[in-house]
Motif scaffolding. Structure first.
Motif, mmCIF file in Angstrom:
data_model
loop_
_atom_site.group_PDB
_atom_site.id
_atom_site.type_symbol
_atom_site.label_atom_id
_atom_site.label_comp_id
_atom_site.label_asym_id
_atom_site.label_seq_id
_atom_site.Cartn_x
_atom_site.Cartn_y
_atom_site.Cartn_z
ATOM 1 N N PRO A 66 -37.705 34.013 -1.482
ATOM 2 C CA PRO A 66 -36.347 34.218 -0.953
ATOM 3 C C PRO A 66 -35.449 35.036 -1.864
ATOM 4 O O PRO A 66 -34.708 35.906 -1.396
ATOM 5 C CB PRO A 66 -35.827 32.787 -0.792
ATOM 6 C CG PRO A 66 -37.052 31.976 -0.541
ATOM 7 C CD PRO A 66 -38.128 32.604 -1.372
ATOM 8 N N ASP A 129 -28.675 30.629 -2.788
ATOM 9 C CA ASP A 129 -30.110 30.551 -3.069
ATOM 10 C C ASP A 129 -30.363 30.086 -4.499
ATOM 11 O O ASP A 129 -31.217 29.233 -4.750
ATOM 12 C CB ASP A 129 -30.748 31.925 -2.837
ATOM 13 C CG ASP A 129 -32.188 31.975 -3.315
ATOM 14 O OD1 ASP A 129 -33.050 31.354 -2.670
ATOM 15 O OD2 ASP A 129 -32.446 32.632 -4.350
ATOM 16 N N TYR A 140 -36.363 23.020 -2.781
ATOM 17 C CA TYR A 140 -36.151 24.450 -2.558
ATOM 18 C C TYR A 140 -37.079 25.028 -1.489
ATOM 19 O O TYR A 140 -36.617 25.730 -0.572
ATOM 20 C CB TYR A 140 -36.307 25.206 -3.884
ATOM 21 C CG TYR A 140 -36.066 26.693 -3.781
ATOM 22 C CD1 TYR A 140 -34.780 27.206 -3.616
ATOM 23 C CD2 TYR A 140 -37.133 27.592 -3.859
ATOM 24 C CE1 TYR A 140 -34.557 28.570 -3.526
ATOM 25 C CE2 TYR A 140 -36.913 28.960 -3.774
ATOM 26 C CZ TYR A 140 -35.634 29.438 -3.611
ATOM 27 O OH TYR A 140 -35.411 30.791 -3.516
ATOM 28 N N MET A 144 -35.092 26.574 1.714
ATOM 29 C CA MET A 144 -35.100 28.036 1.856
ATOM 30 C C MET A 144 -36.387 28.489 2.537
ATOM 31 O O MET A 144 -37.259 29.121 1.938
ATOM 32 C CB MET A 144 -34.945 28.693 0.482
ATOM 33 C CG MET A 144 -33.667 28.327 -0.243
ATOM 34 S SD MET A 144 -32.172 28.690 0.706
ATOM 35 C CE MET A 144 -32.220 30.482 0.743
ATOM 36 N N CYS A 149 -34.040 32.095 5.711
ATOM 37 C CA CYS A 149 -33.763 33.339 4.986
ATOM 38 C C CYS A 149 -33.561 34.504 5.946
ATOM 39 O O CYS A 149 -32.657 35.327 5.756
ATOM 40 C CB CYS A 149 -34.902 33.649 4.020
ATOM 41 S SG CYS A 149 -35.013 32.513 2.620
#
Length: 328
Positions: A66, A129, A140, A144, A149
């Motif tokens: 990401p 982020d 995470y 994400m 994203c």
């Protein structure tokens, strides 16, 4: 030196301006040639740097994350961002005719506002982020995701396009008369409002409200994200751990400070201050210098990007690595 004129038409007893004159940087011809050479080199180098970063991220499977997905968006954005401004500025350095058509001016303004607004939001997304990566490292990959994203990336472009469109609806319908000379090297909102010969208070109000949303909200996200990041880093017991955590967001923080400080200096002031030439110098920072420095900052501070760039620039005939999608 030929006389520069503004073509005007008579419509419904009102003059309709079809051209503006960009005053740019009035200096001696020798300096104009020097400025042309310097800004041309900067423009080409900026395009090359950002293109290399995009190619490096695309070709290196280790960068399909990401963080680098958003970095590739930033590089793509800044290639177009400088292209909206620099070519016309370079032509004006060599030409006595500094005019720009009404449609050309409005088109330049539309895309410039689009890219500036998109960058504000994109930098805030990149800060979020980093917040998730440092403050919630175990969650995470779950937070994400590819879908999130992609949605965030597309959303920031959509917001930039819509914000610019709304502003243009009010600015393009303003009445400009006489010989509109814009004291700038490109078409920007406040210089255009300054040369309008009718009440522009409604356009100013819309511009202020949208600017408040596009600047203040992302800025709050950035400040809140880095406040939480700083608190988390300070709780890490080892100095090595703190340094490693901070290094993952140092490049982005530097880019944020450069972009926000220069643009806020320009846009968080009364529009009458656009009459001063010092504003052009600050504008050069965020339209020319910052896009040049951003790839350098990311390369200097990020070992993964440096390694990928070495592969991209030195390898010959090797196909792209990885599966072409970033992983969470």
């Amino acid at each position: 030196m030929p006389v520069m004129t503004t073509i005007i038409l008579e419509v419904d007893n009102r003059t309709v301006t079809t051209h503006f004159i960009l005053l740019g940087f009035p200096t001696r011809p020798a300096f104009q040639l020097l400025f042309f050479s310097i800004f041309l080199a900067i423009y080409l180098l900026t395009l090359l740097e950002n293109l290399l970063i995009i190619l490096a991220i695309h070709s290196d499977g280790q960068l399909h994350k990401p963080m680098y997905f958003f970095l590739s968006h930033l590089s793509f954005l800044e290639m177009w961002y400088v292209t909206v401004i620099s070519p016309k500025m370079l032509v004006d350095f060599l030409s006595h005719d500094k005019s720009i058509s009404f449609n050309g001016c409005m088109t330049q303004l539309y895309f410039f506002v689009t890219f500036v607004c998109t960058e504000y939001i994109l930098l805030a997304i990149m800060a979020f982020d980093r917040f998730v990566a440092i403050c919630n490292p175990l969650r995470y990959p779950v937070i994400m995701t590819n879908q999130l994203c992609g949605t965030l990336g597309g959303g920031c472009w959509f917001c930039g396009l819509m914000t610019a469109m709304i502003k243009m609806v009010f600015i393009a319908q303003l009445h400009y008369c006489g010989t509109p000379q814009i004291n700038h090297y490109f078409c920007d909102i406040s210089p255009l409002l300054n040369v309008s010969c009718e009440d522009a208070s409604q356009a100013e109000l819309v511009d202020f409200f949208l600017a408040l949303m596009v600047i203040a909200i992302p800025l709050c996200v950035v400040v809140a994200s880095y406040a939480a990041i700083l608190a988390t880093i300070l709780r890490i017991p080892s100095a090595q751990g703190r340094q490693k955590a901070f290094s993952t967001c140092a490049s982005h923080l530097t880019v944020v400070i450069l972009f926000y400080s220069t643009t806020l200096f320009t846009y968080a002031r009364p529009k009458l201050m656009y009459a001063y030439n010092s504003n052009k110098v600050v504008s050069v920072l965020y339209t020319v210098i910052v896009p040049l420095l951003n790839p350098i900052i990311y390369c200097l501070r990020n070992h993964e990007v440096k390694a990928a760039l070495r592969k991209t620039t030195h390898c010959r005939g090797s196909g792209p690595q990885g599966n072409g999608a970033f992983s969470s």
